[in-house]
Write an enzyme that holds these catalytic residues in place. Structure first.
Site, PDB file in Angstrom:
ATOM      1  N   HIS A 165      -4.342  10.913   5.565  1.00 35.54           N
ATOM      2  CA  HIS A 165      -3.288  10.085   6.150  1.00 35.54           C
ATOM      3  C   HIS A 165      -2.533  10.732   7.308  1.00 35.54           C
ATOM      4  O   HIS A 165      -1.766  10.064   7.995  1.00 35.54           O
ATOM      5  CB  HIS A 165      -2.289   9.646   5.076  1.00 35.54           C
ATOM      6  CG  HIS A 165      -1.818  10.753   4.178  1.00 35.54           C
ATOM      7  ND1 HIS A 165      -1.176  11.876   4.642  1.00 35.54           N
ATOM      8  CD2 HIS A 165      -1.909  10.886   2.826  1.00 35.54           C
ATOM      9  CE1 HIS A 165      -0.867  12.648   3.624  1.00 35.54           C
ATOM     10  NE2 HIS A 165      -1.315  12.094   2.507  1.00 35.54           N
ATOM     11  N   ASP A 194      -2.486  -0.415   6.532  1.00 36.99           N
ATOM     12  CA  ASP A 194      -3.400  -0.849   5.487  1.00 36.99           C
ATOM     13  C   ASP A 194      -2.905  -2.121   4.798  1.00 36.99           C
ATOM     14  O   ASP A 194      -3.702  -2.981   4.413  1.00 36.99           O
ATOM     15  CB  ASP A 194      -3.595   0.264   4.453  1.00 36.99           C
ATOM     16  CG  ASP A 194      -4.497   1.376   4.972  1.00 36.99           C
ATOM     17  OD1 ASP A 194      -4.938   1.285   6.129  1.00 36.99           O
ATOM     18  OD2 ASP A 194      -4.765   2.333   4.218  1.00 36.99           O
ATOM     19  N   GLU A 239       0.864   5.804   0.351  1.00 33.39           N
ATOM     20  CA  GLU A 239       0.186   7.078   0.592  1.00 33.39           C
ATOM     21  C   GLU A 239       0.867   8.123  -0.287  1.00 33.39           C
ATOM     22  O   GLU A 239       2.069   8.027  -0.575  1.00 33.39           O
ATOM     23  CB  GLU A 239       0.257   7.479   2.064  1.00 33.39           C
ATOM     24  CG  GLU A 239      -0.424   6.513   3.025  1.00 33.39           C
ATOM     25  CD  GLU A 239      -1.909   6.345   2.791  1.00 33.39           C
ATOM     26  OE1 GLU A 239      -2.528   7.252   2.175  1.00 33.39           O
ATOM     27  OE2 GLU A 239      -2.453   5.318   3.218  1.00 33.39           O
ATOM     28  N   HIS A 281      -5.588   6.684   7.281  1.00 35.28           N
ATOM     29  CA  HIS A 281      -4.915   5.773   6.365  1.00 35.28           C
ATOM     30  C   HIS A 281      -3.429   5.761   6.694  1.00 35.28           C
ATOM     31  O   HIS A 281      -2.830   6.788   7.017  1.00 35.28           O
ATOM     32  CB  HIS A 281      -5.107   6.234   4.916  1.00 35.28           C
ATOM     33  CG  HIS A 281      -6.482   6.010   4.403  1.00 35.28           C
ATOM     34  ND1 HIS A 281      -6.812   4.937   3.609  1.00 35.28           N
ATOM     35  CD2 HIS A 281      -7.623   6.718   4.578  1.00 35.28           C
ATOM     36  CE1 HIS A 281      -8.109   5.004   3.306  1.00 35.28           C
ATOM     37  NE2 HIS A 281      -8.615   6.075   3.884  1.00 35.28           N
ATOM     38  N   ASP A 293       0.853  -1.189   0.000  1.00 41.85           N
ATOM     39  CA  ASP A 293       0.000   0.000   0.000  1.00 41.85           C
ATOM     40  C   ASP A 293       0.889   1.239   0.000  1.00 41.85           C
ATOM     41  O   ASP A 293       2.050   1.189   0.442  1.00 41.85           O
ATOM     42  CB  ASP A 293      -0.922   0.013   1.224  1.00 41.85           C
ATOM     43  CG  ASP A 293      -1.960   1.134   1.126  1.00 41.85           C
ATOM     44  OD1 ASP A 293      -2.771   1.107   0.181  1.00 41.85           O
ATOM     45  OD2 ASP A 293      -1.941   2.043   1.975  1.00 41.85           O
TER      46      ASP A 293
END
Length: 224
Positions: free
Chosen positions: A57, A155, A9, A150, A7
Site C-alpha cells: 500500500h 479500492d 489497509e 492498494h 475497504d
C-alpha cells in the site's frame, strides 16, 4: 436503501498478532447509486509498518506518524456508516480489524451479517474464475489503471463499480427517482382504456369446425 462500500489497509494480516488499521475508505450508495458522500482517513497504528506491507500500500511509518489514532476517528467512522450494510471484498479480513479496533476504543462491534462480501458473490457467479478486485475490474471493464498500489479509498471506489456489475450491471443503479411518481414508490404510465377483445368462436367458426370433424376418422378432440 443505504449501503457503504468499504475497504481498509493494515500493517499485516492478523489483529491478534498486533497488527493495526492504517487506512479506511468508504463510499456511500443509496439505491445502488453513489451519492458522492465518502469517509476517508489515515490512521497512526502506533507501531512499525513492515516492509512487506509498505510494498502493498505504500504507507510508511513516517507518513502515518502525524495521523490520528483510531480512537480519535472512531466516532466519525461509526456515525458515517450508521446502520447501513457494508459492501466489502473479502469481508472477514476487514471486519476482523474493524471490530478489533472498535473493541479497543470502547465501541460496539459490527455484526457479521451487516457485511455483503463481494468476494463470495464473485465466486458464486463465476466459479473457478479469478475473483480478486483487479480480476473483476478487468472482467467488467472497470478502469483501474491508476491502481499501482492498494489504497482504501481508491479500492472502495473500484469496488462500488464492481459491486453494481455483480448485481447485474450499472443500469440496476439507475433508479427512476427524478419524478414525483417514483418518489411515491413506483412509476405511473397512463394508457388509453381498451375494451376486452372477444375470444369465443363465432357461430360460423363452430359450424366450419363441425364440418372438418366429419371428414376425419375418429378425431381425438371430437365432443360426441
Amino acid at each position: 436503501m443505504r449501503e457503504i462500500v468499504l475497504d481498509t489497509e493494515t500493517t499485516g494480516f492478523k489483529p491478534e498478532e498486533g497488527h493495526r488499521l492504517i487506512e479506511i475508505g468508504c463510499i456511500e450508495l443509496v439505491n445502488h447509486v453513489a451519492t458522492g458522500q465518502r469517509f476517508h482517513v489515515y490512521i497512526n497504528p502506533e507501531r512499525d509498518v513492515p516492509p512487506d506491507a509498505v510494498a502493498v500500500h505504500g504507507l510508511t511509518e513516517e507518513f502515518l506518524a502525524d495521523k490520528p489514532v483510531f480512537n480519535d476517528v472512531a466516532a466519525d467512522f461509526v456515525a458515517f456508516i450508521g446502520d447501513a450494510k457494508l459492501v466489502i471484498h473479502n469481508a472477514a479480513f476487514d471486519m476482523a480489524f474493524l471490530n478489533w479496533e472498535l473493541r479497543i476504543a470502547g465501541y460496539p462491534t459490527l455484526a457479521a451479517d451487516r457485511a455483503i462480501d463481494t468476494l463470495i458473490m464473485a465466486r458464486r457467479k463465476f466459479p473457478g474464475a479469478p475473483a480478486t478486485l483487479d480480476a473483476l475490474c478487468k472482467r467488467f471493464g472497470v478502469d483501474n489503471s491508476n491502481r499501482t498500489l492498494h489504497g482504501a479509498l481508491l479500492d472502495a471506489q473500484l469496488l462500488a463499480e464492481v459491486y453494481l456489475e455483480l448485481l447485474g450491471g450499472r443500469q440496476a443503479g439507475l433508479a427512476l427517482a427524478a419524478g414525483p411518481a417514483a418518489k411515491a414508490g413506483g412509476v405511473r404510465i397512463d394508457r388509453p382504456y381498451r375494451e376486452a377483445r372477444p375470444h369465443a368462436a363465432s357461430a360460423d367458426e363452430i359450424a366450419a369446425h363441425a364440418e372438418l370433424l366429419k371428414k376425419l376418422k375418429n378425431p381425438v378432440w371430437a365432443t360426441e
